[in-house]
Design a protein around this motif. Structure first.
Motif, short mmCIF file in Angstrom:
data_model
loop_
_atom_site.label_atom_id
_atom_site.label_comp_id
_atom_site.label_asym_id
_atom_site.label_seq_id
_atom_site.Cartn_x
_atom_site.Cartn_y
_atom_site.Cartn_z
N ARG A 204 0.85 -1.18 0.00
CA ARG A 204 0.00 0.00 0.00
C ARG A 204 0.89 1.24 0.00
NH1 ARG A 204 -3.04 -3.52 -0.79
NH2 ARG A 204 -5.16 -3.85 0.02
N ALA A 205 0.45 2.25 -0.71
CA ALA A 205 1.17 3.52 -0.70
C ALA A 205 0.86 4.28 0.59
CB ALA A 205 0.76 4.36 -1.91
N THR A 206 1.76 5.14 0.97
CA THR A 206 1.54 5.96 2.16
C THR A 206 0.32 6.86 1.98
OG1 THR A 206 3.92 5.99 2.58
CG2 THR A 206 2.60 7.64 3.72
N ILE A 207 0.15 7.36 0.79
CA ILE A 207 -0.99 8.23 0.46
C ILE A 207 -2.06 7.40 -0.24
CG2 ILE A 207 -1.73 10.26 -0.84
CD1 ILE A 207 1.16 11.27 -0.65
N PRO A 208 -3.26 7.29 0.33
CA PRO A 208 -4.32 6.50 -0.32
C PRO A 208 -4.59 6.98 -1.74
CG PRO A 208 -4.97 7.13 1.89
CD PRO A 208 -3.70 7.89 1.60
N GLY A 209 -4.79 6.02 -2.63
CA GLY A 209 -5.05 6.35 -4.02
C GLY A 209 -3.83 6.34 -4.91
N ARG A 210 -2.64 6.40 -4.29
CA ARG A 210 -1.41 6.32 -5.07
C ARG A 210 -1.14 4.87 -5.49
NH1 ARG A 210 2.43 10.59 -4.21
NH2 ARG A 210 1.29 12.53 -4.52
N ALA A 211 -0.29 4.71 -6.47
CA ALA A 211 0.03 3.37 -6.99
C ALA A 211 0.81 2.57 -5.97
CB ALA A 211 0.83 3.49 -8.28
N ASN A 212 0.55 1.26 -5.95
CA ASN A 212 1.30 0.34 -5.11
C ASN A 212 1.66 -0.91 -5.92
OD1 ASN A 212 -0.97 -1.51 -5.01
ND2 ASN A 212 -1.88 -0.17 -3.48
N LYS A 213 2.19 -1.89 -5.26
CA LYS A 213 2.60 -3.14 -5.91
C LYS A 213 1.46 -3.73 -6.74
CE LYS A 213 4.13 -7.83 -4.59
NZ LYS A 213 5.47 -7.82 -5.24
N TRP A 214 0.25 -3.68 -6.18
CA TRP A 214 -0.88 -4.36 -6.82
C TRP A 214 -1.48 -3.54 -7.96
CZ3 TRP A 214 0.12 -8.92 -5.45
CH2 TRP A 214 0.64 -9.19 -4.18
N SER A 215 -1.32 -2.23 -7.90
CA SER A 215 -1.71 -1.40 -9.05
C SER A 215 -0.90 -1.83 -10.27
CB SER A 215 -1.45 0.07 -8.76
OG SER A 215 -1.90 0.46 -7.50
N ALA A 216 0.42 -1.97 -10.06
CA ALA A 216 1.30 -2.38 -11.16
C ALA A 216 0.97 -3.80 -11.62
CB ALA A 216 2.75 -2.29 -10.71
N ALA A 217 0.74 -4.70 -10.66
CA ALA A 217 0.38 -6.08 -11.02
C ALA A 217 -0.90 -6.11 -11.84
CB ALA A 217 0.22 -6.92 -9.75
#
Length: 558
Positions: A204-217
């Motif tokens: 999870r990103a520190t800021i909600p709504g930002r990209a994280n590992k699973w966004s990229a996946a």
């Protein structure tokens, strides 16, 4: 917008003033300012915010156009399908020609779209070129690289599905006369960037709504399935245009990879189907969105997240008085086929996604977490007020921003989509039983087992929606679940069904009457004459400025 004038000037100076063609041959106002800017952690975070901003901005570097997920991207990817048709008589210059396939290389929205995508790419490249010299922790520096490369992959993914081949830039030093790279080279960059982000970003990103590992996946999975299905269905083969060819794709390999990565998301991401389907599309139900959405277009004035609001009123919200009920313009309308053929009458998604106009009546309101929303009238396709009702603005009397805009986030990638993409990958790797179980999983949310006796049992929905051709069933379920979320054009094209879907629509005058299907014969005529419109044209201004940009087939190049 609450962003200060000083902030806007700073962002304009410090983020590369670019696009493609005429947008790529410019440099920052002051190289000294740029050199001085990329020094502190705050500088890097501000630059990253500028990169995210392009996802939902109405204006980018002084150029208006709404070509992002503010509203334009939804128009390009939804308009003129078997879901969404133009309101008869619409003459809006920005949104009018897309849904009838009457667009040309001179269409303004396409000019803005091409420009916005490359502005996003340029912002990312400037940040990546300077991030190593910034004084900040190595851990956060690596995360910023991962987020930036996710965004570059994101922008190139959409450039690829909209236009095909495009110039591929990985640094801020660019040739304004560069030719288009092939579709293969575009997607090789997409996959490389997304894989990097998948490997380095946190859960999870520190800021909600930002990209994280699973966004990229998730976007890796979308890319794998797009390429694999396009190759299997010979997309664009008849155009003999090597630049946009899928001949290089190994469908079996990509579907195998898709199954592995999508299963990783399902097993380990902790994203889930949020309980209330309708909460995904309200202006004030952000917490439900974050349970399910792997990536959203953030509508907010908070500079740490983004700095723009969405504009859903053009066609995503129910028709009605914007100042009184929070209604929209109804530029686009749902097809009759969505109401009569796609949904079972008892499927709660039909009543939510398709409806009538909003009215100012006390018995036509509901409260979601204490927030007042006006409710649309029931759907009547033969009536003028038949409209898309999936997204909802709150009562305008309690809004703190322009009533025409939305403070709500736009769901770009949802867990439901991942389940359906996993079903697709499972089917094409030989496991139809697993594929069908994923469809059941998606349907269970809106079935009696989850929401009570007002809904049908999931076994009934499975039986009612079953098709002997699994791909047909899959595409229908994707439409039922994901309609009006910028998915349908791509789904129809990658499975080679765009032209047949348009040809299968009625004019609304037969047994299943519909006020708005009257526009269908125009759509059908335009597609019959121009099957090459599976690709949008490279904007004529950019082609004229850069003679090395080869135009897509069927469009004017000079």
């Amino acid at each position: 917008m609450k962003t200060s004038y000083l902030y806007y000037i700073l962002l304009s100076i410090t983020i590369f003033f670019g696009g493609c063609g005429k947008f790529l041959d410019t440099t920052p106002y002051s190289n000294t300012v740029v050199d001085n800017f990329y020094k502190t952690a705050s500088d890097a975070e501000l630059a990253l915010t500028g990169c995210y901003n392009t996802v939902v901005a109405a204006v980018a570097q002084g150029e208006w156009g709404r070509a992002s997920f503010n509203s334009g991207m939804q128009t390009l990817l939804d308009g003129g399908t078997d879901e969404t048709i133009m309101r008869d008589g619409l003459a809006d210059p920005l949104f009018g020609a897309i849904p009838t396939a009457a667009f040309t290389e001179q269409h303004e929205l396409l000019k803005f779209s091409w420009s916005f995508l490359f502005k996003g790419i340029n912002r990312v490249n400037y940040l990546l070129d300077h991030i190593d010299g910034v004084d900040m922790t190595e851990a956060r520096k690596e995360e910023i690289k991962g987020e930036a490369r996710f965004l570059r992959g994101f922008f190139y993914y959409y450039a690829g599905i909209l236009y095909g081949g495009a110039p591929v830039y990985t640094t801020s030093v660019q040739d304004p006369m560069a030719p288009r790279n092939s579709l293969q080279e575009v997607f090789m960059q997409v996959l490389d960037d997304l894989q990097y982000a998948y490997d380095v970003l946190p859960h999870r990103a520190t800021i909600p709504g930002r990209a994280n590992k699973w966004s990229a996946a998730g976007f890796l999975v979308k890319s794998y399935n797009y390429l694999a299905s396009s190759k299997m269905n010979d997309v664009g083969k008849n155009l003999n245009f090597e630049l946009n060819s899928f001949d290089w794709v190994n469908s079996t390999d990509l579907y195998t990879k898709s199954k592995v990565v999508s299963q990783d998301i399902i097993d380990n991401s902790a994203y889930k189907l949020t309980q209330h389907y309708d909460y995904l599309f309200r202006e004030t139900t952000e917490s439900a969105q974050y349970e399910e959405c792997l990536f959203t277009g953030e509508s907010t004035s908070a500079q740490v997240s983004s700095n723009d609001y969405g504009a859903w009123l053009f066609y995503l919200i129910p028709v009605g008085a914007t100042n009184i009920t929070g209604g929209g313009y109804g530029y686009y309308r749902p097809t009759a086929e969505m109401y009569y053929n796609l949904y079972d009458a008892n499927d709660p998604r039909r009543a939510h996604n398709l409806g009538g106009m909003l009215v100012d009546r006390e018995n036509a309101v509901e409260f979601i977490d204490g927030v007042k929303y006006f409710m649309p009238l029931p759907a009547t396709p033969e009536d003028e007020n038949y409209c898309i009702t999936k997204f909802r603005y709150k009562d305008p009397s309690i809004k703190n921003i322009n009533v025409a805009l939305s403070e709500g986030n736009y769901p770009i990638l949802r867990f439901a989509d991942i389940l359906l993409l996993n079903a697709e990958a499972a089917y094409f790797t030989g496991d139809e039983a697993a594929a069908r179980s994923r469809l059941t999983e998606v349907r269970r949310r809106i079935a009696r087992e989850n929401i009570g006796n007002t809904a049908p049992q999931v076994s009934y929905l499975d039986s009612r929606y079953r098709r002997s051709n699994f791909v047909t069933e899959l595409l229908e379920e994707r439409s039922r679940e994901l309609c009006f979320e910028a998915q349908r054009r791509t789904d129809l094209i990658r499975f080679g069904r765009m032209e047949s879907a348009i040809a299968g629509l009625s004019d609304g005058k037969g047994e299943n009457k519909s006020r708005w299907n009257v526009i269908v014969p125009i759509m059908q005529e335009n597609w019959d004459k121009a099957p090459y419109k599976i690709w949008f044209p490279i904007p004529i201004n950019d082609v004229l400025l850069n003679h090395n940009l080869v135009q897509n087939p069927g469009y004017q190049s000079r």
